[in-house]
Motif scaffolding. Structure first.
Motif, PDB file in Angstrom:
ATOM      1  N   LEU B  17       0.804  -1.224   0.000  1.00 32.63           N
ATOM      2  CA  LEU B  17       0.000   0.000   0.000  1.00 32.63           C
ATOM      3  C   LEU B  17       0.836   1.272   0.000  1.00 32.63           C
ATOM      4  CD1 LEU B  17      -2.520  -1.346   2.630  1.00 32.63           C
ATOM      5  CD2 LEU B  17      -3.084  -0.785   0.277  1.00 32.63           C
ATOM      6  N   GLY B  18       2.052   1.182   0.451  1.00 33.59           N
ATOM      7  CA  GLY B  18       2.877   2.386   0.499  1.00 33.59           C
ATOM      8  C   GLY B  18       3.591   2.690  -0.807  1.00 33.59           C
ATOM      9  N   GLU B  19       3.389   1.854  -1.815  1.00 33.06           N
ATOM     10  CA  GLU B  19       4.087   2.087  -3.079  1.00 33.06           C
ATOM     11  C   GLU B  19       3.121   2.622  -4.128  1.00 33.06           C
ATOM     12  OE1 GLU B  19       7.064  -0.791  -4.321  1.00 33.06           O
ATOM     13  OE2 GLU B  19       6.780  -1.852  -2.435  1.00 33.06           O
ATOM     14  N   ARG B  20       3.711   3.294  -5.078  1.00 30.83           N
ATOM     15  CA  ARG B  20       2.913   3.924  -6.117  1.00 30.83           C
ATOM     16  C   ARG B  20       2.468   2.874  -7.132  1.00 30.83           C
ATOM     17  NH1 ARG B  20       3.856   9.518  -9.325  1.00 30.83           N
ATOM     18  NH2 ARG B  20       1.801  10.264  -8.758  1.00 30.83           N
ATOM     19  N   ARG B  62       3.966  -3.431  -7.944  1.00 27.28           N
ATOM     20  CA  ARG B  62       3.274  -2.150  -8.092  1.00 27.28           C
ATOM     21  C   ARG B  62       2.147  -2.170  -9.123  1.00 27.28           C
ATOM     22  NH1 ARG B  62       7.661   2.724  -7.840  1.00 27.28           N
ATOM     23  NH2 ARG B  62       8.341   2.357  -5.707  1.00 27.28           N
ATOM     24  N   VAL B 122      -3.398   5.265  -1.256  1.00 29.37           N
ATOM     25  CA  VAL B 122      -2.406   4.681  -2.159  1.00 29.37           C
ATOM     26  C   VAL B 122      -2.248   5.615  -3.355  1.00 29.37           C
ATOM     27  CG1 VAL B 122      -1.944   2.767  -3.743  1.00 29.37           C
ATOM     28  CG2 VAL B 122      -2.930   2.318  -1.492  1.00 29.37           C
ATOM     29  N   SER B 123      -1.020   6.007  -3.623  1.00 34.16           N
ATOM     30  CA  SER B 123      -0.816   6.874  -4.783  1.00 34.16           C
ATOM     31  C   SER B 123      -0.652   6.005  -6.021  1.00 34.16           C
ATOM     32  CB  SER B 123       0.395   7.773  -4.578  1.00 34.16           C
ATOM     33  OG  SER B 123       1.551   7.006  -4.356  1.00 34.16           O
ATOM     34  N   TYR B 124      -0.876   6.588  -7.167  1.00 34.54           N
ATOM     35  CA  TYR B 124      -0.853   5.776  -8.386  1.00 34.54           C
ATOM     36  C   TYR B 124      -0.410   6.597  -9.584  1.00 34.54           C
ATOM     37  CZ  TYR B 124      -5.488   7.943  -8.711  1.00 34.54           C
ATOM     38  OH  TYR B 124      -6.517   8.837  -8.716  1.00 34.54           O
TER      39      TYR B 124
END
Ligand SMILES: [Zn+2]
Lengths: 611, 233
Positions: B17-20, B62, B122-124
Motif C-alpha cells: 500500500l505504500g508504493e505507487r 506495483r 495509495v498513490s498511483y
C-alpha cells in the motif's frame, strides 16, 4: 560471446548474459568467477564526447582505489578495469554481486513477501539491521567523497547470505577525479527518491547531488524499512483533490510528510504504522529530515540526519536479542518492536486493518489530541499520552549507555578510539548482527559486520556492543562519552544488568527512570529572546509546551490533561492560579522577553498551521 | 450466445500500500474473427504476459492488472488484482465486437479501483488502457458516447490509451478514439504470430512506468519496441 581488452591488455571474453538494463548488459566472463563485465549499449552515448567523459570517469574511479570489499563482502560494484574494443571504451569490469534481491524486497511484508521466504524468522529487527547497514554504507562512501546520487531502490541489492546491502550501478555515482580534479556529476535520478532541492531542477544533468541529498533518499529508504513500507510523503488526501492530479513530487517539494507534522488535507493511512511506534530518537531523525515546508525546505537541508546519525541511532536496535531496547509480542513471536511501546504495534495494526472493511482514517489531529492549545481550553477526553514515554525512554537509554561506558572505561581504559573510528573498520568494530547471522548460520566469520554481539561462537570479534554513545548520538547527556562498549563476550555484564528490564513490564522499564525530570523545553524563555530557528527541531507538541511553559513558570494551572501532566512531571512547576484568573489578571506581569517569546512562538505555530 | 461460463472474480485487495501503483486494464477482443491462430496466440500471450511480469519484481509489486474480454458481450475475466496474483485466463471466441461497451467497462473498472486507492491513501500512476482487437466495433450505437468519454479521459490525463491492432485491424478507427488534437495517435500493430512478444513488451512498458515518474514530463518513455512490432501513426 565477445572479447574485450582491459587497460593493460588483459583479455576478457564474455560468456553468459546475466541481465540487461536500460543502459547496458551484464555478462559473466569465461575463466573468471568473481567479476563480471558491464557492456554499455551504444545508445547510452549519443555522441563521442559522452563516451569520452564516461571513459575519464571510469579512469578516475580506478584511480580512487576505494576498498569496495569490507569484511570479505563486496559492498558496491566498483569498477575494476575498463573494457575496450578496437580502442573504443565499451564498458567495465566489476565485482559480481550474487543476488537478484533488492532492498524493496525487504520493504515489502505480508503473506507472500519475498523476505519471508528468504528469512523465515524475519522481524522488525531485521529491517533495523538492513537500515543500519545501508546507513553505514552511505557513510562509508561519503568518507571517500563519493555521492551516490541516483540512490533508488533498484540500485540497492541485498546480499542474502551475509545479510547486508550492496550498491550497484556505481558508474552513476557523483565523483571527482583525485588527480585532475575533474567533477563527474550524477545526472540521473528517480523522482520519488529525490530531495526537494533537486525536484525543482527540470533536467537532472544540471542538478547538484550532494551528501545532503543522499541523506534525504537514505531517510526514505529507512522510513520504508522501519515503517512497513509506508511512503513518508504518502497519505490519504482529505481535500477531495484527486491524487493523480497532485504530482507526487509536490509532496516532497512542500514537505507534506504527515508522519512528522500536521499537514492540512492529508492524513496518515489507517493501515500504516503510527510514527509513535518508532523510538523517539529515531523519530527525531525523521523529523530533522522530513519536517519542513516549501518555505523552509532550503533551510532544512543542513538539518537532515546524516548517514552517521542514522547508523549510530539504529545500531543499538539491531543488536541481537535479548536486547533491552526491543520487545517480542507475547501473542505473535514474530512481532518485534521498540520497547517503549506499551502494546504491540503490529497487533494494533492488524486489528486496525481487520476491523475496517472500508478503512477509516485516523487523522494527525486524532493522534495528537488537544493539538490546538491550552488557551483554547479544549476539554477532550485524554488519549494515551506519548510524552512520558519519551523522557523515561531517553533516561533508560542514558542509563544503559552510561553503564556501558563505565564498564568500558574500566575494562578497556587504555583504548580511546572514538566509536566512529571503530565504526569505519568493519574488521574491528561496526558490530551488528546481520539478518543471516541470527538464523544460526555458523560461518559468519567472513564478515565482522554481521557477527551477532551475543554470539559466543565468534569470540574473536571485537564488537562494539553498544557504541551509540558517540558524539553524534541524539541521546541526551552522552555528548562526549565516546567509546565503544565491550566486545561481545564481555558484554554480558551489561546484558545481565539490563536483563530484568528486558523481560519486565513496561512499568518496570519506565520505573527505572524516575530520577529523570523533564526540564524546560526552551531554557531561559523568560530571560532571553528566543530565535525562531530554535523552534525548527521541535515537534508541534513541544512547541505547544514551550509556549505554555512561559505561563507555567508563573504558576498557571492547566486544564488540558497532557499539558498539566507534563508540567507536573517537572521539578520546577508549582501550580497556583486558576487559568481564567491568570489569563485575565496576571499576563500583564510577563516581562519583555516573555511577551516577545510568546509572540514568536504563536506566529510560528500559526505559520506552520498548528492552530 | 455465451461459450464461456460466467467467470467473474472479485477484485483482490491492494498490496504494498505504500508504493505507487500502476493500474492497467487489458481489453481483449475474442470476437468470431479471432478464431483459429489469433485466439491461440492471444491465450499464449496472456500466459507470457504473466511470465514477463515475473521478471521485474519492482513492477510486479506495483502493477495491478484487470482483464476484460469482449465479443457480443463484455465480460470481466479477472478483476483488478496485484500483478503478483496474475493468472492468465483461457479465452475462446464467438460473437460480435462490443468494443465500445468494453471501453466503458474498462474506464469504469479504473474509476472503481482509483476510488479504492484514494480511500486507502495509495498513490498511483496514470492508469493504462490497453485495447487489443483485430476488428472494427459492431456496437456502433454506443460509439459516440464511449469515444467522447475516452477522449475526455485522455485529455484530462486520466488514462494512457494504448490501442494494439491485430492483423487487419482498422487503424484509423482505433486512432479516432484519441482526442482530435493529439499529435501522435499511436496504434501498435502486432501480427497474431507475434502476440507473445507484444505481451512481453507490454510488461516492460509497465516496468518503465513503475520505475519512472510520468508527472515529471507529459510523455511516457516506453522501452524500444521489439522489431516485430511496427509503430503506425
Ligand atoms: Zn503482536
Amino acid at each position: 560471446m565477445a572479447t574485450y581488452y582491459g587497460r593493460f591488455g588483459t583479455r576478457y571474453t564474455t560468456a553468459g548474459q546475466l541481465g540487461s538494463g536500460g543502459e547496458g548488459t551484464v555478462y559473466t566472463l569465461s575463466g573468471y568467477n568473481s567479476i563480471v563485465a558491464k557492456i554499455y549499449k551504444d545508445s547510452r552515448f549519443p555522441d563521442g564526447n559522452s563516451r569520452a567523459v564516461m571513459e575519464r570517469k571510469l579512469k578516475a574511479m580506478l584511480a580512487m582505489n576505494v576498498p569496495y570489499t569490507v569484511s570479505g563482502v563486496p559492498r558496491f560494484a566498483w569498477p575494476q578495469d575498463i573494457l575496450y574494443e578496437n580502442n573504443v571504451m565499451k564498458g567495465f569490469i566489476m565485482p559480481e554481486i550474487h543476488t537478484k534481491y533488492k532492498i524493496y524486497d525487504m520493504y515489502r511484508g505480508g503473506r507472500n513477501a519475498v523476505r519471508e521466504k528468504l528469512y523465515p524468522d524475519y522481524t522488525w529487527k531485521y529491517s533495523v539491521q538492513f537500515a543500519y547497514h545501508l546507513a553505514w554504507l552511505v557513510d562509508y562512501l561519503h568518507s571517500y567523497n563519493i555521492v551516490i546520487g541516483d540512490f533508488n531502490q533498484s540500485n540497492i541489492a541485498v546480499d542474502v547470505q551475509s545479510g547486508t546491502v550492496v550498491i550497484i550501478d556505481c558508474d552513476s555515482f557523483d565523483i571527482r577525479d583525485p588527480i585532475t580534479g575533474e567533477h563527474f556529476p550524477c545526472t540521473v535520478g528517480l523522482p520519488e527518491m529525490l530531495a526537494p532541492e533537486l525536484q525543482a531542477v527540470g533536467n537532472l544533468s544540471q542538478a547538484a547531488f550532494t551528501k545532503s541529498s543522499d541523506y534525504f533518499s537514505l531517510a526514505i529508504h529507512i522510513f520504508r524499512l522501519l515503517m512497513d513500507n509506508a511512503d513518508p510523503f504518502g497519505g490519504v488526501i482529505t481535500t477531495g483533490a484527486s491524487m493523480s492530479s497532485i504530482p507526487a513530487n509536490q509532496a516532497i517539494c512542500n514537505g507534506e510528510c504527515a508522519y512528522v507534522r500536521n499537514v492540512p488535507g492529508k492524513k496518515i493511512p489507517s493501515w500504516s504504522q503510527k510514527p509513535e511506534m518508532l523510538p523517539p530518537e529515531i523519530l527525531g531523525l525523521f523529523r530533522r529530515t522530513f519536517d519542513y515546508t516549501a518555505l523552509t525546505a532550503k533551510k532544512n537541508i543542513s538539518r537532515r540526519a546524516t548517514a552517521y546519525d542514522w547508523a549510530m541511532a539504529l545500531q543499538p536496535y539491531g543488536m541481537a536479542e535479548p536486547n533491552p531496547l526491543l520487545k517480542r509480542c507475547p501473542v505473535n513471536r514474530k512481532h518485534v518492536y521498540p520497547a517503549h511501546n506499551r502494546r504491540c504495534p503490529w497487533c494494533e495494526q492488524e486489528a486496525e486493518t481487520k476491523t475496517q472493511g472500508k478503512p477509516a482514517v485516523k487523522t494527525a489531529a486524532d493522534r495528537t489530541e488537544n493539538k490546538t492549545t491550552d488557551r483554547s481550553r479544549q476539554k477532550k477526553k485524554k488519549k494515551k499520552n506519548p510524552w512520558p514515554g519519551r523522557f523515561f525512554r531517553a533516561a533508560v537509554v542514558s542509563a544503559l549507555l552510561a553503564a556501558a561506558y563505565r564498564y568500558y572505561t574500566v575494562q578497556e581504559s587504555g583504548r580511546a578510539e572514538k566509536a566512529k573510528d571503530l565504526f569505519w573498520e568493519g574488521q574491528q568494530g561496526a558490530a551488528i548482527s546481520a539478518p543471516a547471522s541470527d538464523s544460526s548460520v555458523p560461518n559468519q566469520g567472513n564478515s565482522a559486520v554481521s557477527v551477532p554481539a551475543s554470539d559466543s561462537s565468534a569470540p574473536n570479534q571485537e564488537n562494539s556492543a553498544v557504541s551509540a554513545s558517540a558524539s553524534g548520538s541524539p541521546v541526551p547527556n552522552q555528548g562526549n562519552s565516546a567509546g565503544p562498549a565491550p566486545a561481545s563476550s564481555e558484554s554480558l555484564p551489561l546484558q545481565e544488568l539490563l536483563a530484568g528490564k528486558a523481560d519486565g513490564s513496561d512499568d518496570e522499564l519506565y520505573g527505572t527512570a524516575e530520577e529523570e525530570k523533564t526540564e524546560y523545553i526552551l531554557e531561559g524563555s523568560d530571560s532571553r529572546y528566543i530565535a525562531e530557528e530554535e523552534l525548527y527541531p521541535l515537534t508541534q507538541q513541544e512547541i505547544q509546551l514551550a509556549r505554555n511553559e512561559i505561563y507555567a513558570r508563573h504558576g498557571r494551572r492547566f486544564d488540558t490533561d497532557w499539558i498539566r501532566e507534563h508540567f507536573e512531571g517537572t521539578d520546577w512547576y508549582t501550580p497556583q492560579y486558576d487559568p481564567d484568573y491568570f489569563d485575565q489578571n496576571l499576563t500583564a506581569e510577563f516581562n519583555e522577553y516573555e511577551k516577545a517569546n510568546i509572540d514568536v512562538i504563536t506566529a510560528y505555530e500559526e505559520r506552520m498551521g498548528y492552530y | 450466445m455465451k461459450i464461456m461460463p460466467q467467470f467473474i472474480k472479485d477484485p483482490l485487495p491492494v498490496t504494498n500500500l505504500g508504493e505507487r501503483h500502476v493500474p492497467a486494464v487489458l481489453l481483449v477482443d475474442r470476437s468470431g474473427s479471432m478464431s483459429g491462430a489469433p485466439i491461440a496466440e492471444l491465450n499464449q500471450g496472456l500466459i507470457e504476459f504473466g511470465n514477463a511480469l515475473q521478471e521485474d519484481q519492482l513492477a510486479l509489486g506495483r502493477a495491478e492488472i484487470c482483464i476484460i474480454s469482449f465479443e457480443s458481450n463484455v465480460q470481466t475475466e479477472t478483476s483488478f488484482r496485484p500483478a503478483s496474483e496474475y493468472q492468465a485466463p483461457t479465452l475462446s471466441v464467438g460473437g460480435l465486437t462490443a468494443l465500445n461497451e468494453a471501453i466503458e467497462a474498462g474506464l469504469d473498472a479504473i474509476e472503481a479501483r482509483k476510488e479504492e486507492y484514494r480511500s486507502l491513501g495509495v498513490s498511483y500512476y496514470r492508469p493504462w488502457l490497453f485495447l487489443l482487437t483485430d476488428g472494427a466495433p459492431t456496437d456502433t450505437e454506443k460509439e459516440s458516447a464511449a469515444k467522447s468519454r475516452l477522449q475526455e479521459a485522455i485529455r484530462d490525463k486520466k488514462v494512457v490509451y494504448m490501442p494494439m491492432g491485430i492483423g487487419s485491424a482498422d487503424t484509423a478507427k482505433l486512432q479516432s478514439y484519441y482526442p482530435p488534437e493529439t499529435a501522435a495517435k499511436t496504434v501498435l500493430k502486432a501480427d497474431a504470430a507475434h502476440f507473445r512478444e507484444a505481451f512481453v513488451w507490454l510488461s516492460s512498458s509497465l516496468s518503465v512506468i513503475s520505475n519512472s515518474d510520468p508527472t515529471m514530463t507529459d510523455t511516457v518513455k516506453l522501452p524500444p519496441t521489439p522489431s516485430i512490432i511496427t509503430v503506425g501513426i
